[in-house]
Enzyme design. Structure first.
Site, PDB file in Angstrom:
ATOM      1  N   ARG A 127      40.444  42.226  43.544  1.00 41.24           N
ATOM      2  CA  ARG A 127      41.984  42.082  44.069  1.00 41.24           C
ATOM      3  C   ARG A 127      42.580  43.349  44.571  1.00 41.24           C
ATOM      4  O   ARG A 127      43.360  44.217  44.355  1.00 41.24           O
ATOM      5  CB  ARG A 127      42.668  41.697  42.884  1.00 41.24           C
ATOM      6  CG  ARG A 127      42.363  40.343  42.069  1.00 41.24           C
ATOM      7  CD  ARG A 127      43.670  39.749  41.334  1.00 41.24           C
ATOM      8  NE  ARG A 127      43.631  38.296  41.636  1.00 41.24           N
ATOM      9  CZ  ARG A 127      44.452  37.437  40.730  1.00 41.24           C
ATOM     10  NH1 ARG A 127      45.104  38.151  39.832  1.00 41.24           N
ATOM     11  NH2 ARG A 127      44.494  36.202  40.775  1.00 41.24           N
ATOM     12  N   GLN A 132      42.308  40.177  50.210  1.00 39.85           N
ATOM     13  CA  GLN A 132      43.234  39.143  49.935  1.00 39.85           C
ATOM     14  C   GLN A 132      42.670  37.757  50.737  1.00 39.85           C
ATOM     15  O   GLN A 132      43.027  36.594  50.069  1.00 39.85           O
ATOM     16  CB  GLN A 132      44.553  39.303  50.169  1.00 39.85           C
ATOM     17  CG  GLN A 132      45.427  40.296  49.452  1.00 39.85           C
ATOM     18  CD  GLN A 132      46.846  40.436  49.870  1.00 39.85           C
ATOM     19  OE1 GLN A 132      46.999  40.453  50.902  1.00 39.85           O
ATOM     20  NE2 GLN A 132      47.593  40.797  48.994  1.00 39.85           N
ATOM     21  N   ASP A 135      40.245  35.894  48.437  1.00 37.34           N
ATOM     22  CA  ASP A 135      40.590  35.706  46.926  1.00 37.34           C
ATOM     23  C   ASP A 135      40.650  34.259  46.641  1.00 37.34           C
ATOM     24  O   ASP A 135      41.832  33.533  46.703  1.00 37.34           O
ATOM     25  CB  ASP A 135      42.003  36.439  46.891  1.00 37.34           C
ATOM     26  CG  ASP A 135      42.107  36.485  45.318  1.00 37.34           C
ATOM     27  OD1 ASP A 135      41.534  35.785  44.324  1.00 37.34           O
ATOM     28  OD2 ASP A 135      43.302  37.146  44.677  1.00 37.34           O
ATOM     29  N   SER A 138      42.882  32.865  43.613  1.00 33.61           N
ATOM     30  CA  SER A 138      44.161  32.967  43.820  1.00 33.61           C
ATOM     31  C   SER A 138      44.689  31.682  44.655  1.00 33.61           C
ATOM     32  O   SER A 138      45.472  31.043  44.339  1.00 33.61           O
ATOM     33  CB  SER A 138      44.740  34.219  44.616  1.00 33.61           C
ATOM     34  OG  SER A 138      44.897  35.419  43.615  1.00 33.61           O
ATOM     35  N   TYR A 233      44.568  42.033  36.659  1.00 29.85           N
ATOM     36  CA  TYR A 233      44.733  40.817  35.796  1.00 29.85           C
ATOM     37  C   TYR A 233      44.993  41.160  34.141  1.00 29.85           C
ATOM     38  O   TYR A 233      45.005  42.285  34.086  1.00 29.85           O
ATOM     39  CB  TYR A 233      43.076  40.323  35.504  1.00 29.85           C
ATOM     40  CG  TYR A 233      42.480  39.721  36.732  1.00 29.85           C
ATOM     41  CD1 TYR A 233      42.712  38.378  37.288  1.00 29.85           C
ATOM     42  CD2 TYR A 233      41.670  40.508  37.572  1.00 29.85           C
ATOM     43  CE1 TYR A 233      42.066  37.921  38.310  1.00 29.85           C
ATOM     44  CE2 TYR A 233      41.039  40.111  38.785  1.00 29.85           C
ATOM     45  CZ  TYR A 233      41.321  38.684  39.037  1.00 29.85           C
ATOM     46  OH  TYR A 233      40.877  38.077  40.119  1.00 29.85           O
TER      47      TYR A 233
END
Length: 390
Positions: A127, A132, A135, A138, A233
């Protein structure tokens, strides 16, 4: 280099690893793309659309898996109805990129290492700002948060918004979101758009501003220990902290019309945050939507994949919600994969090039050259072996 897209065989899985638009981009870059016949059917992407994008449609899955330099899929490799293992269908030295759940099912890493497969787990993408676009956790969690609210609204025997009518005023529904990660934040935004009054709780105090920026009230509890793990997290906390958390949220659960739970710890059983006693105190007709059902659930009454009733309260144990929105889930996942794959393609000759000095490649790789490379997966496997020998 051949990149192959497998057809998912897991029951209920409707997503596909690449969509035609992304295939076209890879083909334009000089990459050969093979797609298993029917791979996109359940996500409403036809074989004809893939052919138009420049892909080769392959009807024999055994041939596709064996010939692939890079095999892309959504779910963990399965045992097929004909008795073949998808892990065994890959040739030695091939690359597999997929959700692999290596911390929850570390035995898969052992099998992949034995086959000398270079396996990359989409759960292990770091992360970081640079990662990004890759990911996938997500991108898929955002869909789950959105869909959880719709499920809750459909099951609730009330309106969500406040309504003023000739027959009187209807009060808005009260929604309580437990866990303000990607799924939780999307659930907050969706519930607010539907007109509910929203509260949210998270053990990480840093998310308070994000929750408030979406128009929800943040429920705070003071825990005298670290609550954030690497990568931002939520971290598994002590039993004392769990009890304190339950005490803090009990009254909010009791007064809510819909409770949506999203708290998960990678590779661990989901923490119980909504007890049977809390459910017993909820109003008849209330709803709990448990996004952690596949990890055992945040609600003590949750049964994965089922809707159950307790004292007039409906507890919905959701499974694989992103798959219920297969078009957009596949589009987002395909773009995540594209970003990762492009790190592995040599710009000059379009060959496969795994640079383990790259922090993303290093973090996402769980097996390579016959070894398990990820220390967390090694620890999870050692624990599993220890339990098996106990």
């Amino acid at each position: 280099m051949k990149i192959a897209v497998a057809k998912e065989i897991e029951v209920g899985e409707r997503r596909v690893a690449l969509v035609p638009d992304v295939v076209a981009r890879l083909v334009k870059q000089g990459v050969e793309v093979w797609v298993e016949a029917g791979a996109g059917d359940r996500a409403f992407f036809s074989d004809a659309a893939y052919e138009a994008a420049g892909a080769k449609i392959v009807s024999d899955p055994g041939y596709l898996w064996w010939e692939a330099d890079v095999l892309l899929k959504v779910g963990v490799p399965q045992e097929r109805e004909d008795g073949r293992s998808e892990v065994e269908m890959l040739r030695e030295g091939a690359v597999l990129i997929s959700f692999l759940n290596p911390l929850g099912e570390p035995a898969i890493a052992k099998r992949l290492a034995e086959r000398r497969i270079s396996a990359f787990s989409m759960e292990m993408i770091p992360r970081t700002t640079r990662a990004q676009s890759m990911d996938a956790l997500s991108s898929q969690a955002s869909i789950a948060g959105y869909k959880a609210v719709l499920i809750g609204a459909a099951a609730l025997p009330k309106y969500f918004p406040m309504l003023t009518t000739a027959a009187g005023t209807i009060a808005p529904a009260k929604v309580f979101i437990i866990g303000a990660g990607v799924a939780g934040l999307q659930a907050i935004a969706t519930a607010r758009r539907l007109g509910a009054v929203v509260e949210a709780f998270d053990i990480r105090p840093a998310v308070k501003e994000e929750v408030q920026s979406l128009g929800a009230k943040f429920v705070e509890v003071q825990l005298e220990e670290e609550t954030v793990a690497a990568g931002g997290y939520a971290k598994e906390v002590s039993e004392i902290a769990k009890q304190r958390t339950q005490q803090a949220i009990a009254e909010h659960v009791k007064l809510s019309d819909v409770v949506i739970t999203t708290a998960q710890v990678p590779g661990r059983k989901a923490p119980i945050l909504v007890t049977e006693e809390m459910v017993a105190q909820m109003k008849p007709g209330s709803v709990v939507v448990d996004l952690a059902a596949e990890q055992g659930g945040n609600c003590a009454c949750t049964e994965p994949g089922k809707d159950v009733q307790r004292n007039g309260v409906t507890i919905i144990g959701t499974i694989d919600l992103p798959s219920s929105v297969p078009i957009h889930a596949s589009q987002l996942y395909a773009k995540n994969l594209l970003s990762l794959v492009q790190l592995m393609i040599n710009k000059e000759d379009k060959s496969l090039q795994l640079n383990f000095e790259d922090d993303i490649i290093e973090a996402a790789c769980i097996t390579h050259a016959g070894e398990i490379r990820n220390s967390r997966v090694k620890e999870a496997l050692a624990t599993l072996v220890g339990i098996g020998n106990g």
